[in-house]
Structures are given as C-alpha cells and as structure tokens.
Design a protein around this motif. Structure first.
Motif, PDB file in Angstrom:
ATOM      1  N   THR A  25      13.655  14.448  13.579  1.00 15.87           N
ATOM      2  CA  THR A  25      13.246  14.479  14.992  1.00 15.87           C
ATOM      3  C   THR A  25      12.305  13.340  15.367  1.00 15.87           C
ATOM      4  O   THR A  25      11.973  13.171  16.540  1.00 15.87           O
ATOM      5  N   TYR A  26      11.864  12.581  14.390  1.00 12.42           N
ATOM      6  CA  TYR A  26      10.803  11.577  14.636  1.00 12.42           C
ATOM      7  C   TYR A  26      11.139  10.646  15.799  1.00 12.42           C
ATOM      8  O   TYR A  26      10.320  10.401  16.676  1.00 12.42           O
ATOM      9  N   ASP A  27      12.359  10.150  15.817  1.00 14.56           N
ATOM     10  CA  ASP A  27      12.719   9.165  16.844  1.00 14.56           C
ATOM     11  C   ASP A  27      12.980   9.794  18.215  1.00 14.56           C
ATOM     12  O   ASP A  27      13.222   9.078  19.181  1.00 14.56           O
ATOM     13  N   VAL A  61       4.179  -1.331   5.842  1.00 14.38           N
ATOM     14  CA  VAL A  61       3.731  -0.206   5.021  1.00 14.38           C
ATOM     15  C   VAL A  61       3.789   1.088   5.831  1.00 14.38           C
ATOM     16  O   VAL A  61       3.307   1.141   6.957  1.00 14.38           O
ATOM     17  N   GLY A  62       4.370   2.135   5.227  1.00 11.87           N
ATOM     18  CA  GLY A  62       4.521   3.393   5.957  1.00 11.87           C
ATOM     19  C   GLY A  62       5.450   3.185   7.131  1.00 11.87           C
ATOM     20  O   GLY A  62       5.185   3.599   8.261  1.00 11.87           O
ATOM     21  N   THR A  63       6.557   2.561   6.853  1.00 13.88           N
ATOM     22  CA  THR A  63       7.488   2.127   7.914  1.00 13.88           C
ATOM     23  C   THR A  63       8.107   3.278   8.684  1.00 13.88           C
ATOM     24  O   THR A  63       8.539   3.114   9.817  1.00 13.88           O
ATOM     25  N   GLY A  64       8.158   4.468   8.066  1.00 12.83           N
ATOM     26  CA  GLY A  64       8.782   5.608   8.736  1.00 12.83           C
ATOM     27  C   GLY A  64      10.263   5.354   8.972  1.00 12.83           C
ATOM     28  O   GLY A  64      10.994   4.909   8.078  1.00 12.83           O
ATOM     29  N   THR A  65      10.696   5.601  10.207  1.00 13.62           N
ATOM     30  CA  THR A  65      12.105   5.353  10.532  1.00 13.62           C
ATOM     31  C   THR A  65      12.320   3.890  10.930  1.00 13.62           C
ATOM     32  O   THR A  65      13.377   3.521  11.420  1.00 13.62           O
ATOM     33  N   LEU A  82       8.296  -0.106   3.260  1.00 11.12           N
ATOM     34  CA  LEU A  82       7.833   0.841   2.231  1.00 11.12           C
ATOM     35  C   LEU A  82       7.482   2.175   2.876  1.00 11.12           C
ATOM     36  O   LEU A  82       6.817   2.209   3.921  1.00 11.12           O
ATOM     37  N   ASP A  83       7.901   3.252   2.257  1.00  8.04           N
ATOM     38  CA  ASP A  83       7.481   4.573   2.746  1.00  8.04           C
ATOM     39  C   ASP A  83       7.536   5.580   1.596  1.00  8.04           C
ATOM     40  O   ASP A  83       8.329   5.463   0.669  1.00  8.04           O
ATOM     41  N   LEU A  84       6.678   6.572   1.728  1.00 10.92           N
ATOM     42  CA  LEU A  84       6.616   7.657   0.760  1.00 10.92           C
ATOM     43  C   LEU A  84       7.855   8.548   0.849  1.00 10.92           C
ATOM     44  O   LEU A  84       8.262   9.165  -0.130  1.00 10.92           O
ATOM     45  N   GLY A 108       7.823   4.550  -1.988  1.00 11.30           N
ATOM     46  CA  GLY A 108       6.607   4.427  -2.787  1.00 11.30           C
ATOM     47  C   GLY A 108       5.368   4.716  -1.971  1.00 11.30           C
ATOM     48  O   GLY A 108       5.424   4.970  -0.764  1.00 11.30           O
ATOM     49  N   ASP A 109       4.238   4.656  -2.663  1.00  5.56           N
ATOM     50  CA  ASP A 109       2.948   4.956  -2.068  1.00  5.56           C
ATOM     51  C   ASP A 109       2.335   3.688  -1.465  1.00  5.56           C
ATOM     52  O   ASP A 109       2.377   2.628  -2.097  1.00  5.56           O
ATOM     53  N   ALA A 110       1.746   3.838  -0.296  1.00  5.13           N
ATOM     54  CA  ALA A 110       1.069   2.706   0.356  1.00  5.13           C
ATOM     55  C   ALA A 110      -0.019   2.118  -0.541  1.00  5.13           C
ATOM     56  O   ALA A 110      -0.357   0.945  -0.426  1.00  5.13           O
ATOM     57  N   ALA A 111      -0.541   2.937  -1.448  1.00  2.96           N
ATOM     58  CA  ALA A 111      -1.610   2.466  -2.328  1.00  2.96           C
ATOM     59  C   ALA A 111      -1.058   1.710  -3.540  1.00  2.96           C
ATOM     60  O   ALA A 111      -1.828   1.224  -4.363  1.00  2.96           O
ATOM     61  N   GLU A 123       1.177  -2.521   9.624  1.00  5.29           N
ATOM     62  CA  GLU A 123       1.283  -1.056   9.627  1.00  5.29           C
ATOM     63  C   GLU A 123       0.999  -0.556  11.025  1.00  5.29           C
ATOM     64  O   GLU A 123       0.243  -1.176  11.786  1.00  5.29           O
ATOM     65  N   ARG A 124       1.622   0.571  11.380  1.00  3.15           N
ATOM     66  CA  ARG A 124       1.293   1.255  12.628  1.00  3.15           C
ATOM     67  C   ARG A 124       1.168   2.741  12.319  1.00  3.15           C
ATOM     68  O   ARG A 124       2.078   3.357  11.749  1.00  3.15           O
ATOM     69  N   HIS A 125       0.014   3.303  12.666  1.00  6.97           N
ATOM     70  CA  HIS A 125      -0.205   4.749  12.573  1.00  6.97           C
ATOM     71  C   HIS A 125       0.027   5.298  11.164  1.00  6.97           C
ATOM     72  O   HIS A 125       0.638   6.358  10.996  1.00  6.97           O
TER      73      HIS A 125
HETATM   74  C1  SAM Z   1       3.121   8.233  11.928  1.00  9.58           C
HETATM   75  S1  SAM Z   1       4.373   7.701  10.828  1.00  9.58           S
HETATM   76  C2  SAM Z   1       4.399   5.972  11.257  1.00  9.58           C
HETATM   77  C3  SAM Z   1       5.744   5.364  11.001  1.00  9.58           C
HETATM   78  C4  SAM Z   1       5.903   3.949  11.521  1.00  9.58           C
HETATM   79  N1  SAM Z   1       4.912   3.048  10.980  1.00  9.58           N
HETATM   80  C5  SAM Z   1       5.890   3.896  13.036  1.00  9.58           C
HETATM   81  O1  SAM Z   1       5.056   3.195  13.590  1.00  9.58           O
HETATM   82  O2  SAM Z   1       6.730   4.563  13.677  1.00  9.58           O
HETATM   83  C6  SAM Z   1       3.573   7.696   9.256  1.00  9.58           C
HETATM   84  C7  SAM Z   1       4.485   7.278   8.105  1.00  9.58           C
HETATM   85  O3  SAM Z   1       3.674   7.010   6.961  1.00  9.58           O
HETATM   86  C8  SAM Z   1       4.315   7.510   5.817  1.00  9.58           C
HETATM   87  N2  SAM Z   1       3.287   7.744   4.789  1.00  9.58           N
HETATM   88  C9  SAM Z   1       2.330   8.685   4.790  1.00  9.58           C
HETATM   89  N3  SAM Z   1       1.575   8.569   3.697  1.00  9.58           N
HETATM   90  C10 SAM Z   1       2.063   7.537   2.992  1.00  9.58           C
HETATM   91  C11 SAM Z   1       1.715   6.931   1.766  1.00  9.58           C
HETATM   92  N4  SAM Z   1       0.693   7.376   1.025  1.00  9.58           N
HETATM   93  N5  SAM Z   1       2.451   5.895   1.327  1.00  9.58           N
HETATM   94  C12 SAM Z   1       3.505   5.421   2.047  1.00  9.58           C
HETATM   95  N6  SAM Z   1       3.883   5.965   3.218  1.00  9.58           N
HETATM   96  C13 SAM Z   1       3.173   7.008   3.688  1.00  9.58           C
HETATM   97  C14 SAM Z   1       5.012   8.773   6.281  1.00  9.58           C
HETATM   98  O4  SAM Z   1       6.055   9.137   5.409  1.00  9.58           O
HETATM   99  C15 SAM Z   1       5.493   8.332   7.671  1.00  9.58           C
HETATM  100  O5  SAM Z   1       6.782   7.788   7.588  1.00  9.58           O
END
Ligand code: SAM
Length: 254
Positions: A25-27, A61-65, A82-84, A108-111, A123-125
């Motif tokens: 549902t994210y998008d 980083v944390g690219t989501g969709t 990259l995304d978890l 993978g992990d952002a860290a 990164e965003r959000h």
């Molecule tokens: C609010 S969404 C933002 C997605 C995208 N950046 C955007 O602007 O639409 C947060 C994203 O961060 C990812 N995320 C959360 N913790 C993370 C971590 N430790 N490492 C990598 N990704 C992570 C989540 O899976 C999710 O896709």
C-alpha cells in the motif's frame, strides 16, 4: 551476542517486518509517491542542484519502493538502492522494469551499506527509523569517502511543535479517510519507539548536529519551497490545501 547488539538486531527485525506488510500500500499515498508531473519535475530539479551531475554513482539508503531511486535513474544516475525489506525492493524492481530502467538493488541494513566509493548518498524519511542514526551516517561516509550526502526531510512529527504536529495529524486523518497508506510511524509500538532517537521527527537542529558528528564535515541546509509548492498544487482537495504541505528541507554535506 552482546546484550546491546541483540537489542539492535531485535529492533531491526521488528522494523523489517513492519515495512514488509506496508509494501503493497506504500505507493497509494501521494505523500510517499508523488503523482503529478510538476512534483516529479520539482524533485528532479532538487536532485540536480544538490547532487553531482549524472552519471554519478548514487546510493539511495532505505529506498523503499524507490521513489528517489527511479527519479535518479531516469536522469541518468547510476543508482544502487538499499533497503532492509525485500518486499519494498520488489515493488521498486517492478517499477524499474516497467519503465526499462536499470537499478541495482541490495537487501541490507542502512548501517552496513556496500562500500563502493559512491559519488553521493541520498535518503528520504529513513533516519527516523534507525536505532543509531549517527553510526549509520558514519557508515555512509565510508561508502562515499569523497562524495556528497543529501538528506531529504520534512516537518512531520511532534518534534516540530504543535502546529506542525496538528498539520501532520490532519493529513493522516484525510489519508485514512481516502483509504491511502497512513502515517509511517503510526504502527510503531511504544517499546519500539523508545529505541529510535528520531521517531518523533527529524528537526534541522538534530540533523545538523548528527551530520557534524559523523565525519561528513560542515553540513549545509536549505528549505525546498519548490517541492512544497508542487505538493500543494497536487493536493486533491481544498481541505488538504488549507492544511498545507509539510515543509521540505535538505541537509547536505561533503
Ligand atoms: C518511510 S520509508 C522511506 C522510503 C523512501 N526513502 C521514500 O522516500 O519513499 C522507510 C524505508 O526505510 C527502510 N528501512 C527502515 N530501517 C532500515 C534499515 N535499518 N536499513 C535499511 N532500510 C531500512 C524501510 O524498509 C522503508 O522502506
């Protein structure tokens, strides 16, 4: 495993599970995935101003969709996303295939980002959902030792005070009413929230302090009124426009 490491792993596992369930549902929300041509063009303009020019190699980083990743790839950047959550990345891959874009995805992990000498990290959000944002910023510096950092943020959450909080809540109510994806931290329970230092919003002051403490050198900041203007124009109703956009800003370094 030490107690602290175990706690960190538990947090990461919980966060991964929450995002997996949100991927479908994210998008649906314009807040997550802008729809108007004006918004896309405004974001493209911000990217081009803030990042080195294409075909720079950029880590999202944390690219989501993949909103930022797709936007960057469309402009000719070489993007690693990259995304978890494999589920969020699967949505990105579907979208990239649909429009014939090549984007490298990494689960993978952002860290622990790939250290591939990137020209930029964006990164965003995402920082708000990390248990140790400063450590993540340090790791991103190692991933782009001579590159540029671009953090996109906006004024959501109680950290910005009551007016911003009320605006953010009002938008959330409207989104739920329309059946769109609700606010991102609403399903984070109190025990998880207590382990995330930025869970109530990423203020300019917090971001500047964190970037300064993480090897990126002196940070810069700017408001992004073009994005606010474009978001407002795309809002579906007069009520949305009266509440107004959640103001965007960017912190950059490097
Ligand atoms: C609010 S969404 C933002 C997605 C995208 N950046 C955007 O602007 O639409 C947060 C994203 O961060 C990812 N995320 C959360 N913790 C993370 C971590 N430790 N490492 C990598 N990704 C992570 C989540 O899976 C999710 O896709």
């Amino acid at each position: 495993m030490k107690r602290e490491e175990k706690q960190m792993t538990d947090v990461t596992d919980t966060v991964r599970t929450l995002w997996a369930t949100k991927s479908e549902t994210y998008d649906n929300s314009a807040w997550h995935h802008p729809r108007s041509a004006v918004e896309w063009a405004a974001w493209s303009g911000a990217m081009r101003r803030l990042l080195p020019p294409p075909p720079a190699r950029v880590l999202d980083v944390g690219t989501g969709t993949g909103f930022l990743a797709v936007l960057l790839a469309k402009q000719g950047y070489e993007v690693t996303a990259l995304d978890l959550s494999p589920q969020m990345l699967a949505r990105l891959e579907d979208k990239a295939t649909e429009v014939g874009l090549k984007i490298k995805t990494v689960v993978g992990d952002a860290a622990a980002p790939p250290k591939e000498d990137f020209d930029g990290v964006v990164e965003r959000h995402v920082l708000w959902t990390l248990p140790d944002p400063v450590q993540a910023l340090k790791e991103w510096r190692e991933a782009a030792p001579t590159g540029r950092l671009v953090l996109f943020a906006s004024e959501w959450g109680s950290a910005f005070g009551n007016v911003a909080r009320a605006r953010s809540l009002a938008h959330d109510v409207l989104r739920r009413f329309r059946g769109e994806c609700p606010g991102d931290n609403t399903r984070y329970r109190a025990d998880l929230k207590s382990k995330l230092p930025l869970v109530h919003g990423t203020t300019p002051e917090q971001l500047l302090t964190m970037v300064e403490g993480s090897d990126w050198g002196a940070p810069r900041i700017e408001r992004l009124p073009d994005l606010d203007w474009a978001a407002r124009r795309a809002m579906p109703s007069m009520i949305d426009r009266l509440i107004g956009p959640l103001h965007n800003f960017a912190v950059t370094a490097g």
